[in-house]
Design an enzyme around this catalytic site. Structure first.
Site, PDB file in Angstrom:
ATOM      1  N   LYS A 225       3.137  -5.187  -3.509  1.00 53.32           N
ATOM      2  CA  LYS A 225       2.687  -4.940  -2.139  1.00 53.32           C
ATOM      3  C   LYS A 225       3.529  -3.833  -1.504  1.00 53.32           C
ATOM      4  O   LYS A 225       4.762  -3.826  -1.639  1.00 53.32           O
ATOM      5  CB  LYS A 225       2.796  -6.234  -1.334  1.00 53.32           C
ATOM      6  CG  LYS A 225       2.256  -6.152   0.083  1.00 53.32           C
ATOM      7  CD  LYS A 225       2.317  -7.514   0.757  1.00 53.32           C
ATOM      8  CE  LYS A 225       1.772  -7.452   2.172  1.00 53.32           C
ATOM      9  NZ  LYS A 225       1.794  -8.777   2.833  1.00 53.32           N
TER      10      LYS A 225
ATOM     11  N   SER B 184      -2.354  -9.858   4.865  1.00 51.28           N
ATOM     12  CA  SER B 184      -2.082  -8.446   4.685  1.00 51.28           C
ATOM     13  C   SER B 184      -1.871  -8.037   3.225  1.00 51.28           C
ATOM     14  O   SER B 184      -1.783  -6.857   2.923  1.00 51.28           O
ATOM     15  CB  SER B 184      -0.843  -8.043   5.493  1.00 51.28           C
ATOM     16  OG  SER B 184       0.311  -8.743   5.039  1.00 51.28           O
TER      17      SER B 184
ATOM     18  N   SER C  21      -0.383 -14.221   4.898  1.00 50.16           N
ATOM     19  CA  SER C  21      -0.762 -12.968   4.248  1.00 50.16           C
ATOM     20  C   SER C  21      -0.859 -13.013   2.732  1.00 50.16           C
ATOM     21  O   SER C  21      -1.306 -12.034   2.127  1.00 50.16           O
ATOM     22  CB  SER C  21       0.208 -11.854   4.658  1.00 50.16           C
ATOM     23  OG  SER C  21       0.043 -11.558   6.015  1.00 50.16           O
TER      24      SER C  21
END
Length: 452
Positions: free
Chosen positions: A78, A152, A176
């Site tokens: 990420k 996210s 997330s």
């Protein structure tokens, strides 16, 4: 799919350790698939082809790979987690372009276990919202490209669901990891506080954020979690501890937020299957406090204000600027520093003394449409996030582990992803993944989106 794309991390690592395939072959196949398919989904901000192939060759030259649990396994990272030699853009045009001097500790542990970093995945700006769209593009759900992959960690989830990487690193501050995993039909674990190194942003949204695994199977999620947690000799699968007392609740933690009939029905159906597996399941709602949403939102906004403090506000999306501005106002109040974590735990512990785990829907409704939501106002985004995902934030505030597990109701006509959430107090990561393993055996899910 043919070859080594679409295989699990456990399968790939075992084959590399046995010299049945070279790390370069595995990495090259995944890079080819990314180059051929990712334009459709927008999972990656940066593909590290040269670096990944060099790491694969270095692994092939190593004298002994037999003790590497993730030998030769491509992993997506990420893009809010530092990777040495790469810029950490965090989904923003305002973020620094300076290259990270060193890997984040989670990345270092993955590499030490034999994993090969294959790319950096898209996130919404500063990882604030539950859909992945912003200055670097829109990430789409491989199952339903008209819908968002969630956020996210939406890029990480899209990469795994499309077979572009077998596992990915996510981070979870208000859901997330669990939100995109629920959207994309994956197993995602938010570990409990202090279990996996975090150190995200300024202060991890006042301690709510955690790093964790995203995978297609319970075995892969368990293996990756153990590596991230620093377990020296990871076990092959989480061990069950006998029949558990499980509470099932479909009531939203946020007053006024309704749960769609299909998602509530799926949680009740999962509860029935766990009963068949020998667990003691009963309907029971946790005692969510009235101040829960206020406390979580205070840390969410104030944490964003900290992360945006040194960025040019003119380069931030309007919704991010507003979020950070509200956070600066919140910082003038006692809210961010009030010990709501202890208060919430004290309130919840009697409930969890009667129940070993909690089962809820992972989301309240399907993923929103895939759009440039960063161009819309803050209130519109806040309301959409709240209606979409009310079940995840309480457990970030509590600092307790929570997992998203794929579970398709037998009454659904399509095969689009659906998921439940499993929650338990600190130290229960293995218990949650063992329960996830029960669901995996009782109602196996389709591991990858049908994108070929």
């Amino acid at each position: 799919m043919t070859g080594w794309t679409g295989r699990t991390a456990v399968e790939i690592a075992d084959a590399v350790r046995r010299n049945e395939v070279t790390p370069r072959e595995v990495v090259a196949e995944h890079l080819e698939r990314i180059g051929r398919m990712d334009e459709r989904f927008g999972a990656f901000r940066a593909v590290l082809a040269k670096e990944a192939l060099a790491a694969a060759d270095a692994l092939a030259d190593a004298k002994d790979r037999t003790d590497l649990p993730l030998a030769g396994v491509p992993v997506a990272i990420k893009d809010n987690v530092p990777v040495a030699g790469q810029a950490t853009r965090n989904g923003s045009a305002a973020s620094p372009t300076a290259l990270a001097a060193a890997d984040h500790e989670t990345v270092r542990r993955l590499r030490a276990a034999g994993a090969i970093v294959i790319g950096l995945t898209h996130v919404p700006e500063l990882c604030v919202f539950g859909t992945t769209d912003g200055a670097h593009g829109v990430t789409r759900n491989p199952w339903e490209p008209t819908r968002s992959s969630g956020g996210s960690s939406g890029g990480s989830a899209a990469a795994v669901a499309a077979g572009l990487a077998p596992i990915a690193l996510g981070a979870d501050g208000m859901g997330s990891i669990r939100i995109p995993c629920a959207c994309c039909g994956l197993v995602g674990l938010k570990p409990g506080a202090g279990t996996v190194p975090c150190e995200l942003g300024t202060n991890g949204w006042y301690g709510m954020a955690e790093n964790g695994p995203i995978a297609t199977t319970v075995a892969d999620a368990w293996l990756m979690y153990q590596v991230l947690a620093g377990v020296e000799e990871p076990s092959h699968e989480p061990s069950a501890s006998g029949p558990l007392r499980i509470a099932v609740s479909t009531r939203s933690p946020i007053p006024g937020v309704t749960v769609s009939r299909g998602w509530a029905r799926g949680a009740r159906e999962a509860a029935r299957l766990l009963t068949q597996a020998g667990h003691h399941v009963e309907a029971a709602d946790p005692p969510y406090p009235w101040w829960l949403g206020i406390a979580a939102t205070a840390r969410w906004t104030a944490g964003t204000a900290n992360d945006a403090a040194h960025l040019d506000p003119r380069q931030l999306a309007p919704r991010t600027r507003r979020h950070a501005a509200i956070g600066r106002l919140v910082q003038r109040s006692p809210l961010p520093d009030t010990d709501h974590r202890s208060q919430l735990r004290d309130r919840m512990l009697p409930f969890f003394e009667r129940h070993d785990a909690l089962l809820t829907p992972a989301l309240a409704r399907p993923a929103p449409s895939a759009k440039d939501r960063h161009r819309r106002g803050w209130t519109t985004n806040l309301l959409a996030n709240t209606r979409f995902s009310p079940f995840t934030p309480p457990w970030n505030l509590a600092g307790w582990p929570a997992a998203a597990v794929p579970f398709a109701s037998s009454e659904r006509a399509d095969r689009s992803p659906y998921a439940v959430q499993l929650v338990a107090p600190s130290g229960s990561e293995e218990r949650l993944l063992a329960l996830a393993g029960d669901l995996e055996r009782l109602r196996p899910w389709v591991r990858l989106a049908p994108v070929d």
